[in-house]
Design a protein around this motif. Sequence first.
Motif, PDB file in Angstrom:
ATOM      1  N   SER A   1     -10.307   9.265  30.203  1.00 40.34           N
ATOM      2  CA  SER A   1     -10.050   7.909  29.729  1.00 40.34           C
ATOM      3  C   SER A   1     -10.561   6.932  30.770  1.00 40.34           C
ATOM      4  O   SER A   1     -10.827   7.288  31.917  1.00 40.34           O
ATOM      5  CB  SER A   1      -8.556   7.729  29.505  1.00 40.34           C
TER       6      SER A   1
ATOM      7  N   HIS B   1      -2.142  -5.869  34.641  1.00 40.64           N
ATOM      8  CA  HIS B   1      -2.695  -5.557  33.331  1.00 40.64           C
ATOM      9  C   HIS B   1      -3.603  -6.683  32.834  1.00 40.64           C
ATOM     10  O   HIS B   1      -4.726  -6.445  32.394  1.00 40.64           O
ATOM     11  CB  HIS B   1      -1.568  -5.292  32.336  1.00 40.64           C
TER      12      HIS B   1
ATOM     13  N   LEU C   1       1.415   0.873  35.048  1.00 42.43           N
ATOM     14  CA  LEU C   1       0.164   0.266  34.590  1.00 42.43           C
ATOM     15  C   LEU C   1      -0.621   1.247  33.717  1.00 42.43           C
ATOM     16  O   LEU C   1      -1.179   0.866  32.684  1.00 42.43           O
ATOM     17  CB  LEU C   1      -0.676  -0.183  35.793  1.00 42.43           C
TER      18      LEU C   1
ATOM     19  N   ASN D   1     -12.249  -5.666  33.732  1.00 45.74           N
ATOM     20  CA  ASN D   1     -12.748  -4.350  33.304  1.00 45.74           C
ATOM     21  C   ASN D   1     -13.252  -3.402  34.386  1.00 45.74           C
ATOM     22  O   ASN D   1     -14.418  -3.007  34.376  1.00 45.74           O
ATOM     23  CB  ASN D   1     -13.904  -4.553  32.319  1.00 45.74           C
TER      24      ASN D   1
ATOM     25  N   LYS E   1       0.705   1.252  30.306  1.00 47.52           N
ATOM     26  CA  LYS E   1       0.332   0.002  29.621  1.00 47.52           C
ATOM     27  C   LYS E   1      -1.093   0.096  29.098  1.00 47.52           C
ATOM     28  O   LYS E   1      -1.403  -0.368  28.014  1.00 47.52           O
ATOM     29  CB  LYS E   1       0.434  -1.152  30.623  1.00 47.52           C
ATOM     30  N   LEU E   2      -1.961   0.711  29.917  1.00 51.04           N
ATOM     31  CA  LEU E   2      -3.369   0.833  29.531  1.00 51.04           C
ATOM     32  C   LEU E   2      -3.605   2.053  28.635  1.00 51.04           C
ATOM     33  O   LEU E   2      -4.671   2.205  28.054  1.00 51.04           O
ATOM     34  CB  LEU E   2      -4.246   0.963  30.787  1.00 51.04           C
TER      35      LEU E   2
ATOM     36  N   VAL F   1      -6.837  -6.521  34.769  1.00 51.47           N
ATOM     37  CA  VAL F   1      -7.677  -5.381  34.376  1.00 51.47           C
ATOM     38  C   VAL F   1      -8.361  -5.655  33.035  1.00 51.47           C
ATOM     39  O   VAL F   1      -9.557  -5.393  32.858  1.00 51.47           O
ATOM     40  CB  VAL F   1      -6.833  -4.085  34.312  1.00 51.47           C
ATOM     41  N   GLU F   2      -7.630  -6.250  32.110  1.00 49.79           N
ATOM     42  CA  GLU F   2      -8.211  -6.578  30.801  1.00 49.79           C
ATOM     43  C   GLU F   2      -9.373  -7.568  30.960  1.00 49.79           C
ATOM     44  O   GLU F   2     -10.346  -7.511  30.235  1.00 49.79           O
ATOM     45  CB  GLU F   2      -7.147  -7.216  29.901  1.00 49.79           C
TER      46      GLU F   2
END
Lengths: 325, 260
Positions: free
Chosen positions: A147, A80, A106, A87, A109-110, A83-84
Amino acid sequence: MFLVYTEVRDGKIKKSSLEALSEARRRAQERDEEVHGVLLGHNVEELASQLYSYGASQVYVLENSLLQGYSSSGYAQALHSLVEEVNPEVIFFSATAMGQDLAPRLAAKLGVGLASDCTQISIKDGAMEVVRPIFAGKALATVHFKSSPQMATLRPNVFPAESSDNAQGETVKKEVVVSEEQVKGQVEEVLKGKGTEIDVSEAEIVVSGGRGMKATENFDVLRELTQILPHSALGASRAAVDAGWIDHQHQVGQTGKTISPVLYMAFGISGAIQHLAGMSSSKYIIAVNKDPEAPIFKVADFGVVGDLFELIPPLKEELKKQLSE
Amino acid sequence: MNILVFVKRVPDTESKIRIDQQSNSIIKEGLNFIISPYDEYAMEEALRLKEAQGGKVTAVSVGTKENQVILKKCLAMGADEATLIKDDAGETYDSLRVAKLLAQAVKQKFTEPHLLLFGKQSVGADNAQVPSMVAELLGMPQANVVTKLEIEGNKGTAYREIEGASEKVSFSLPAVVSAQKGLNEPRYETLKGIMMAKRKQIPELSLQDLGMKEEDLSPQLEVVRMDAPPPRKAGKVVEDEPPQAAKKLVEFLCQEAKII
Ligand SMILES: Cc1cc2nc3c(=O)[nH]c(=O)nc-3n(C[C@H](O)[C@H](O)[C@H](O)COP(=O)(O)OP(=O)(O)OC[C@H]3O[C@@H](n4cnc5c(N)ncnc54)[C@H](O)[C@@H]3O)c2cc1C
Ligand SMILES: Nc1ncnc2c1ncn2[C@@H]1O[C@H](COP(=O)(O)O)[C@@H](O)[C@H]1O
C-alpha cells in the motif's frame, strides 16, 4: 518524497528523529527523491533549521495551541491532512514511545500497512524493503509494502545520524485544522523519572545488572559506572526488576526493551533466552559472571569469569584512567 | 462497566524460533502456545475494575479454533464471556487486518463497551499497533503502554511509560487502553474457575457474521523472507584476578571495540 515526523521533547528534537531523517536522506538519494520533515506542536518553528542539516529540503510546520500537549488523535488528524495534501511515498517515524503511539493511528486513518521498529531499510529495484526483528529478535522478517504511502517506524540507535554544514531548506507553514472534539486523550502532565538518566532504548552504552547484583543498593555501583561512561544508561534483567531492586523501565528482554546499543555490559546476568532476545543485536557484549557455564558467555565478545563485586572497583579505576587521557 | 479484553495466542517466550524458509514463516511444531504476556495484565486490570465497580468482562480473540485454549484461560481467571473471531489466515504480521476485524466486531456485536483493554504489544509480531488502530477505526481516545489506570464514572486517567518519564493522559470513555508490565500482577486461575470455564460455551464469529469479505482485509504488508539473526560467536573469556581482568576488559574496549 520521504516525509519524516520529527519528534520534539522538552523543546528539543529527539536524536532518534535525526537518525530517521538521515536514513531517509540516504535512501531517498537512491531514488532521486527529496526528504521533507514535519514539526508538529506549539512554538516549534525555530527548530526547523536543524532539520535542514540532517537532510530535509523542506520542513512543514504545523502549529496549533490545541497541539501543545500530545494527543494521538489530534496529532494523527493534523498529520493526516498534511499527508493528503503533500502525498509522500514514504513516511518515517522513530520507534519511540510517541512514534509507536502515533504511527499506527495514522496508518489506520490512511488504511495502509505499517512496519514497526525496523532495523534495516533498503531500496530494491526502486521499491522500499525493510527488515524488522520479530520475536524480540529471534527472527528477522524482510517486509514489502503493498500500500502507499509506505510507513515505517525506525528503531532508535541503529541508523547513524549524519549532518552536513550549511545545508539549506525551506520552511512551509501549514494551517492545522483540528477541533477540540478531535483532540482526544491528551497528555496533561509529564512526570519525570529520577534524575537525568538516559533511557536504555536511547543509550549507546548499557550497563546492566541481574540477580547477581543481590540488592537495591548495589545498583548504585552500576549507576556510578554509567556516570563514568559517556551516553550510557542503566539496564536490568527481569529477575532484578521482579526482586524490586530497580524499576521496570530498565528491563531488557522479550518483555522489556529490545535494544541495540554499541556496548552492552551484563553484570550477574545468566543469559536466559528472553534476556538474550532483547540485547543480542548489540554491537559489542561484555559479560561478567562467576559461573563459567553461564549462557551469556556464548554471545559475549569479552567475558570475565569472576565475582562482579571484586571486579567493579578496579574496573572503575581503569576506566577513569583511560577516559581522562 | 462493560469491558472488552483482546487477547492473542503466541508462542511461549522460552521458545526457540525455527524458520521455514519455504513459507517464510516460523515452524509451529513443537512450540508451546500461551496468551501473550501483556494481554494477561489487560485481563487482570479488567477483572479488578469489575470487582471494584461491577460490570461485565468479555475476552475476544482473533484466530483459529486453537485460540479456545487462551479464551478458556480468560474465563478461568474470571471473565464472564469469551468470543472467538474465526480467521484462519494465519499470522500475517499485518495489524490492520486484525484491527479491522476487532473494530467491526465491537461495532456490530458488543453493545456499548466502556473500555477496550489490550496488551501493549503482542509477543512475536512485536507490532504494538492493534490498539491504536482499533482506537482510530472506532474514533476513540487511546492510552498505550499504561502502568496505572484510574476510572471514575465516564472519565479515565492513565499513566503511560515514555523514555525516562511517564505521561498522565486524561480521556473520556469509551476508550482504548493498552497494558504495560507494572500495571498489576495477574492472578492464577482457581480450580473453581477452571471447572466453570469448562462448562462455558465460546461463541464463534466468522467474517460473514461480521459482514466482512476477504477483499476488505487484504494484507498491506508482505513478509518476503524470514531469517535467523546472524549468529554471535563467543569471544574471549578471561579468568584472571580482578585487577588484571579489569585491565584486559578496558583494553578490549579501547583497542578492539574502540568505544572509549
Ligand atoms: C513470560 C516471560 C517473560 C520474560 N521476559 C524477560 C525479559 O524481558 N528480560 C529478562 O531479563 N528476563 C525475562 N524473563 C526471565 C528469564 O527467563 C530469566 O528468569 C531472567 O532473565 C533471569 O535473570 P538473571 O540472569 O538476572 O538471573 P539468574 O538467571 O538467576 O542469573 C544470575 C546470574 O548471576 C551470576 N552471579 C551471581 N552472583 C554473582 C557475583 N557475585 N558475581 C558475578 N556473577 C554472579 C550467577 O552465576 C547467574 O548466572 C522472562 C520470563 C518469562 C516466563
Ligand atoms: N489476533 C488477535 N486477537 C485479539 N487481540 C489481538 C490480536 N492480535 C493483537 N491483539 C491485541 O493487540 C495487542 C497488540 O498487538 P500487536 O499490535 O500485534 O503488537 C495485543 O497485546 C492484543 O491485546
